[in-house]
Scaffold this active site. Sequence first.
Site, PDB file in Angstrom:
ATOM      1  N   TYR A   1      -7.105   7.722  14.794  1.00  0.00           N
ATOM      2  CA  TYR A   1      -5.772   6.900  14.442  1.00  0.00           C
ATOM      3  C   TYR A   1      -5.526   7.534  12.820  1.00  0.00           C
ATOM      4  O   TYR A   1      -4.855   8.019  12.221  1.00  0.00           O
ATOM      5  CB  TYR A   1      -5.166   5.636  14.484  1.00  0.00           C
TER       6      TYR A   1
ATOM      7  N   TRP B   1       0.477  -1.191   0.270  1.00  0.00           N
ATOM      8  CA  TRP B   1       0.110  -0.226  -0.028  1.00  0.00           C
ATOM      9  C   TRP B   1       0.639   1.279   0.109  1.00  0.00           C
ATOM     10  O   TRP B   1       0.748   2.332  -0.023  1.00  0.00           O
ATOM     11  CB  TRP B   1      -1.107  -0.047   1.060  1.00  0.00           C
TER      12      TRP B   1
ATOM     13  N   ASP C   1      -0.331   4.895  16.736  1.00  0.00           N
ATOM     14  CA  ASP C   1      -1.480   3.869  16.755  1.00  0.00           C
ATOM     15  C   ASP C   1      -0.484   2.349  18.179  1.00  0.00           C
ATOM     16  O   ASP C   1       0.888   3.702  18.776  1.00  0.00           O
ATOM     17  CB  ASP C   1      -0.739   2.707  15.184  1.00  0.00           C
TER      18      ASP C   1
ATOM     19  N   GLU D   1      -4.717   0.879   6.179  1.00  0.00           N
ATOM     20  CA  GLU D   1      -4.734   1.347   7.580  1.00  0.00           C
ATOM     21  C   GLU D   1      -5.904   0.734   8.893  1.00  0.00           C
ATOM     22  O   GLU D   1      -6.044   0.155   9.872  1.00  0.00           O
ATOM     23  CB  GLU D   1      -5.197   3.117   7.979  1.00  0.00           C
TER      24      GLU D   1
END
Length: 347
Positions: free
Chosen positions: A118, A20, A136, A37
Amino acid sequence: MSSVSDLLRWYHRHRRHLPWRAPPGEAADPYRVWLSEVMLQQTTVTAVVPYYESFLTRFPDVTALAAADEAAVMQAWAGLGYYARARNLHACARRVAPAGGFPREVAALRALPGIGAYTAAAVAAIAFGQPVVPVDGNVERVLARFFAIDAPLPGAKRAIGEAAGRLGTDPQARAHPSDLAQALFDLGATVCTPARPACALCPWLERCAGRRLGIAAELPRKGPKPARPLRHGAHFWLVDGEDRVLLRRRPPHGLLGGMTELPGSPWRAGGWSGAEWRAHAPMPAEWRPVGEVRHGFTHFELSIALFAASVPRIEADGFLRPAAELDREALPSVMRKCVRLAVGMMA
């Protein structure tokens, strides 16, 4: 030279090549960042990569995802767990696609379904270059050690967030927010690991307050975990004369909402007596016990008593699918365990 400069130099030498991520110097695709994510919440990179690549093949952009049926999205997600993520992913795509794409600002991203603090910060920093530091679990650990924040979690989250804010004021952090965010992720995943951190390889070796105090490996401290209660259920493997299995769809909201399952009882604290579980069988049949399936959810453990029967014709609520094609169904992990047990015992 600042600590951020040290970290960025290390990142450019040791950057992980994940599917990604955009090539160095290119803007990341916000759809790919967002999808990764969401998938990575409560799930490891190793587990996510094949799901991510398969999902992206089926839904290559946010417009394709928005146009898909929810059942197709849930099927593509099956096995990743935490299925509310998939429902929110689909709902978010249906908000974003008509608007022409993702908003750039953190506040606007947070207003979208399923995007918390987040994820909003990660998309804003990595895809849009916004000067924010997403925090995170990996970043919590790195910052707790770097700044020697020894209060136990979750109480330490505020102090860690403030530390992230201080780090984000560095001129290099503001100039390279995407690289900084990903550098912190990589540092936590590959060097500043939960057990036996490789401090000798760390670009912050000389600057880490936790290491200087000799407590880095102990941080972040965690409070005691409450014991997870045990719940019990009974589910049923029912096959007809054409080797078709009875399935049903769970309610759209709640745990495993919208997923496919073998019919069964509610899940409760106490076990099920013979008379009780038979009351939840989809139809009268010569039911025989197959075995027990154990599965862990975030807040409880589950024990399923599995029963099986064969009948010439199924007359019960639900829908039928060939036993050989159940891999195509949106079965959550716990139901796939039930299927494997039933198939193994019936073979």
